[in-house]
Scaffold this motif. Structure first.
Motif, PDB file in Angstrom:
ATOM      1  N   ASP A 180      -2.694  23.750 -12.594  1.00 13.80           N
ATOM      2  CA  ASP A 180      -3.904  22.939 -12.384  1.00 13.80           C
ATOM      3  C   ASP A 180      -4.903  23.649 -11.482  1.00 13.80           C
ATOM      4  N   VAL A 181      -5.165  24.904 -11.800  1.00 16.05           N
ATOM      5  CA  VAL A 181      -6.143  25.676 -11.030  1.00 16.05           C
ATOM      6  C   VAL A 181      -7.543  25.129 -11.303  1.00 16.05           C
ATOM      7  N   GLU A 182      -8.291  24.842 -10.239  1.00 19.07           N
ATOM      8  CA  GLU A 182      -9.645  24.334 -10.386  1.00 19.07           C
ATOM      9  C   GLU A 182     -10.661  25.477 -10.349  1.00 19.07           C
ATOM     10  N   ARG A 183     -11.899  25.169 -10.784  1.00 21.16           N
ATOM     11  CA  ARG A 183     -12.921  26.208 -10.892  1.00 21.16           C
ATOM     12  C   ARG A 183     -13.216  26.846  -9.538  1.00 21.16           C
ATOM     13  N   LYS A 184     -13.312  26.032  -8.501  1.00 24.71           N
ATOM     14  CA  LYS A 184     -13.612  26.565  -7.175  1.00 24.71           C
ATOM     15  C   LYS A 184     -12.518  27.515  -6.706  1.00 24.71           C
ATOM     16  N   GLU A 185     -11.269  27.139  -6.941  1.00 26.53           N
ATOM     17  CA  GLU A 185     -10.138  27.981  -6.543  1.00 26.53           C
ATOM     18  C   GLU A 185     -10.143  29.281  -7.336  1.00 26.53           C
ATOM     19  N   LEU A 186     -10.469  29.184  -8.637  1.00 27.98           N
ATOM     20  CA  LEU A 186     -10.515  30.367  -9.480  1.00 27.98           C
ATOM     21  C   LEU A 186     -11.613  31.321  -9.037  1.00 27.98           C
ATOM     22  N   LEU A 187     -12.778  30.782  -8.684  1.00 31.63           N
ATOM     23  CA  LEU A 187     -13.882  31.624  -8.222  1.00 31.63           C
ATOM     24  C   LEU A 187     -13.536  32.333  -6.913  1.00 31.63           C
ATOM     25  N   GLY A 188     -12.856  31.615  -6.007  1.00 35.50           N
ATOM     26  CA  GLY A 188     -12.445  32.237  -4.755  1.00 35.50           C
ATOM     27  C   GLY A 188     -11.469  33.379  -4.981  1.00 35.50           C
ATOM     28  N   THR A 189     -10.504  33.158  -5.865  1.00 38.12           N
ATOM     29  CA  THR A 189      -9.527  34.201  -6.175  1.00 38.12           C
ATOM     30  C   THR A 189     -10.198  35.398  -6.832  1.00 38.12           C
ATOM     31  N   ALA A 190     -11.123  35.118  -7.766  1.00 37.23           N
ATOM     32  CA  ALA A 190     -11.836  36.202  -8.451  1.00 37.23           C
ATOM     33  C   ALA A 190     -12.682  37.009  -7.474  1.00 37.23           C
ATOM     34  N   SER A 191     -13.306  36.335  -6.516  1.00 31.90           N
ATOM     35  CA  SER A 191     -14.141  37.033  -5.529  1.00 31.90           C
ATOM     36  C   SER A 191     -13.307  37.958  -4.661  1.00 31.90           C
ATOM     37  N   MET A 192     -12.157  37.466  -4.193  1.00 35.24           N
ATOM     38  CA  MET A 192     -11.298  38.303  -3.359  1.00 35.24           C
ATOM     39  C   MET A 192     -10.722  39.475  -4.164  1.00 35.24           C
ATOM     40  N   GLY A 193     -10.316  39.200  -5.402  1.00 36.99           N
ATOM     41  CA  GLY A 193      -9.784  40.261  -6.246  1.00 36.99           C
ATOM     42  C   GLY A 193     -10.827  41.318  -6.551  1.00 36.99           C
ATOM     43  N   LEU A 194     -12.064  40.882  -6.849  1.00 37.00           N
ATOM     44  CA  LEU A 194     -13.140  41.824  -7.147  1.00 37.00           C
ATOM     45  C   LEU A 194     -13.498  42.661  -5.921  1.00 37.00           C
ATOM     46  N   GLY A 195     -13.541  42.009  -4.750  1.00 34.27           N
ATOM     47  CA  GLY A 195     -13.860  42.745  -3.526  1.00 34.27           C
ATOM     48  C   GLY A 195     -12.835  43.817  -3.227  1.00 34.27           C
ATOM     49  N   ALA A 196     -11.554  43.459  -3.327  1.00 34.48           N
ATOM     50  CA  ALA A 196     -10.493  44.440  -3.074  1.00 34.48           C
ATOM     51  C   ALA A 196     -10.547  45.582  -4.077  1.00 34.48           C
ATOM     52  N   PHE A 197     -10.817  45.242  -5.333  1.00 39.13           N
ATOM     53  CA  PHE A 197     -10.849  46.251  -6.390  1.00 39.13           C
ATOM     54  C   PHE A 197     -12.005  47.231  -6.189  1.00 39.13           C
ATOM     55  N   LEU A 198     -13.190  46.700  -5.880  1.00 38.58           N
ATOM     56  CA  LEU A 198     -14.360  47.569  -5.726  1.00 38.58           C
ATOM     57  C   LEU A 198     -14.206  48.498  -4.531  1.00 38.58           C
ATOM     58  N   ILE A 199     -13.754  47.962  -3.403  1.00 38.90           N
ATOM     59  CA  ILE A 199     -13.616  48.802  -2.211  1.00 38.90           C
ATOM     60  C   ILE A 199     -12.564  49.890  -2.407  1.00 38.90           C
ATOM     61  N   SER A 200     -11.493  49.565  -3.133  1.00 36.24           N
ATOM     62  CA  SER A 200     -10.420  50.541  -3.323  1.00 36.24           C
ATOM     63  C   SER A 200     -10.741  51.588  -4.389  1.00 36.24           C
ATOM     64  N   ASN A 201     -11.703  51.303  -5.273  1.00 36.11           N
ATOM     65  CA  ASN A 201     -11.967  52.214  -6.390  1.00 36.11           C
ATOM     66  C   ASN A 201     -13.354  52.847  -6.379  1.00 36.11           C
ATOM     67  N   ILE A 202     -14.216  52.429  -5.463  1.00 36.00           N
ATOM     68  CA  ILE A 202     -15.593  52.910  -5.487  1.00 36.00           C
ATOM     69  C   ILE A 202     -15.682  54.426  -5.288  1.00 36.00           C
ATOM     70  N   SER A 203     -14.734  55.000  -4.562  1.00 38.00           N
ATOM     71  CA  SER A 203     -14.768  56.442  -4.286  1.00 38.00           C
ATOM     72  C   SER A 203     -14.613  57.276  -5.549  1.00 38.00           C
ATOM     73  N   PHE A 204     -13.903  56.747  -6.549  1.00 39.56           N
ATOM     74  CA  PHE A 204     -13.671  57.507  -7.762  1.00 39.56           C
ATOM     75  C   PHE A 204     -14.886  57.493  -8.691  1.00 39.56           C
ATOM     76  N   VAL A 205     -15.715  56.470  -8.572  1.00 39.52           N
ATOM     77  CA  VAL A 205     -16.871  56.338  -9.452  1.00 39.52           C
ATOM     78  C   VAL A 205     -18.139  56.860  -8.794  1.00 39.52           C
ATOM     79  N   MET A 206     -18.345  56.480  -7.518  1.00 43.80           N
ATOM     80  CA  MET A 206     -19.555  56.894  -6.793  1.00 43.80           C
ATOM     81  C   MET A 206     -19.130  57.492  -5.451  1.00 43.80           C
ATOM     82  N   PRO A 207     -18.831  58.775  -5.417  1.00 45.62           N
ATOM     83  CA  PRO A 207     -18.272  59.388  -4.200  1.00 45.62           C
ATOM     84  C   PRO A 207     -19.254  59.545  -3.053  1.00 45.62           C
TER      85      PRO A 207
END
Length: 440
Positions: A157-184
């Motif tokens: 029973d995941v709600e939209r607000k909870e899903l958006l929060g999880t997506a935001s944290m996941g996207l933030g972690a992903f971008l910070i950990s991978n940005i060096s490989f794309v834009m050094p």
């Protein structure tokens, strides 16, 4: 030794990490199919992951981001197609699985690169060994940590607000950990300032952990409050069951009243005869406090409270029609009326003046609503706290004040409302609950 090649995690390792993260959640969830069909599906998905990452590794850099979005889509489809979950639940778990896979692949390759730099040589065997040990350790540990949070027989029973929060944290972690490989050459790339990059990354992880801790703290607070309210509800219900047994015992005693009369007439000792008469008088007073509202459960609750009031010199006036109450659950009747009257009794008991020890209760039907109004004398100020409820007057507010919260929860359960007010030195509790059409 090529330092650039060492910075890139091999694509097959990434594919295996993503597939294992999917498989981990498939093990925890209720599956759409089992046995050979499930094994064939997961084996096929492993092949798809390996082929996709092999092709993605040969694509130009500007297609890197679309490639990662495709990998996320594959994780989502693996979970959604094999498990009985909603689209929101599948996306929520997909994000968690993707971040877990990214962490696992990054950690195992970092350990291997450290070894390769330390000993100034590369080894395929060591690389496979580090990957195997790291993946087994991470995924086994994560499985035991995560499975208690994943309901297997029902949806999350995941709600939209909870899903958006999880997506935001996941996207933030992903971008910070991978940005060096794309834009050094950005300020957040490790190639530009590796020490500051690591420092920022660790601080970012700290912020995320503190945020998660705060959410967990709030969750535990709500859980503790719900537990306390359930304790109050169960206590009221237990009082109802006890009162029901006492009333049955009282009926049997009145059935034997003629035998008591014979014993009193036959008693020659005046003192004993007087004692028997007092006991009979008390029994008659108890019987007089019995209320008949048309609802058996309400009868028991109100009779119990009325008896207590008569024994403690509290004036209790009740005008109750119990028929409109019939659609409420037994425990909700006990909670609403038991807590309301307990609070009123506790309030007026602090006064010695009999004119202040007064409680009135009105129960009936009004314009399609069940109206419950309980009033008691109170000369203290009404200080409101959260949720429109008054602050508790007890010293330890952490463990008190759940009576009104329990009443409010019961009213909200049926689409009703509860209000409290103070006027002319009277505390007024009013509950309005819409009566279902089938009852009316």
């Amino acid at each position: 030794m090529n330092a650039v090649d060492l910075m890139n995690t091999p694509r097959p390792y990434t594919a295996l990490a993503e597939w294992m993260a999917c498989f981990l959640y498939v093990l925890m969830l209720r599956k759409k199919f089992k046995g050979v069909r499930l094994a064939s599906f997961m084996t096929g998905m492993l092949g798809i992951f390996l082929v996709f990452h092999h092709i993605a590794g040969m694509l130009p850099l500007f297609l890197w981001f679309p490639g990662m979005m495709t990998a996320i889509l594959m994780i989502y489809l693996t979970i959604y197609l094999s498990c009985q979950v909603s689209s929101y639940d599948a996306l929520f778990l997909c994000i968690r699985a993707f971040v877990l896979a990214e962490f696992s692949a990054s950690l195992q390759w970092q350990l291997y690169v450290w070894w390769a730099i330390m000993f100034q040589r590369e080894s395929k065997t060591i690389s496979l060994g580090v990957m195997t040990v790291t993946y087994l350790f991470i995924y086994t540990g994560y499985y035991f940590l995560e499975r208690e949070h994943i309901p297997k027989e029902e949806g999350m029973d995941v709600e939209r607000k909870e899903l958006l929060g999880t997506a935001s944290m996941g996207l933030g972690a992903f971008l910070i950990s991978n940005i060096s490989f794309v834009m050094p050459n950005t300020p957040f790339s490790s190639a530009a300032s590796s020490l500051l990059y690591v420092r920022t990354l660790v601080d970012f992880g700290g912020v995320i952990m503190l945020y998660a801790q705060q959410n967990r703290r709030k969750e535990l607070q709500v859980r503790s409050e719900n537990h306390a309210m359930n304790v109050v509800l169960q206590r009221q219900y237990d009082q109802y069951r006890m009162a029901l047994d006492n009333m049955e015992l009282l009926r049997r005693e009145f059935h034997d009243l003629k035998h008591y009369m014979i014993a009193i007439r036959a008693e020659s000792d005046p003192l004993k005869k007087e004692q028997y008469l007092k006991e009979m008088e008390q029994a008659i007073l108890t019987q007089e406090s019995l209320l008949n509202t048309g609802n058996q459960v309400l009868n028991v609750v109100l009779t119990t409270k009325s008896t207590y009031c008569s024994q403690n010199n509290i004036s209790f006036t009740c005008m109750a029609d119990g028929k409109p109450v019939s659609f409420l659950h037994v425990k909700d009747i006990c909670s609403i009326f038991g807590n309301a009257l307990d609070n009123a009794i506790e309030c007026v008991s602090q006064y010695d003046d009999p004119e202040k020890r007064v409680i009135t209760l009105t129960v009936g039907k009004k314009n399609g609503f069940l109206l419950i109004q309980c009033e008691n004398y109170s000369d203290g100020p009404l200080i409101m706290a959260d949720r429109g409820l008054p602050s508790t007057t007890k010293n330890n507010s952490k463990f008190h004040g759940y009576g009104l919260k329990s009443i409010q929860a019961a009213a909200n359960k049926y689409g009703g409302s509860m209000t409290v007010a103070s006027r002319d030195q009277w505390f007024v509790l009013k509950i309005l609950i819409p009566i279902p059409e089938e009852v009316t």
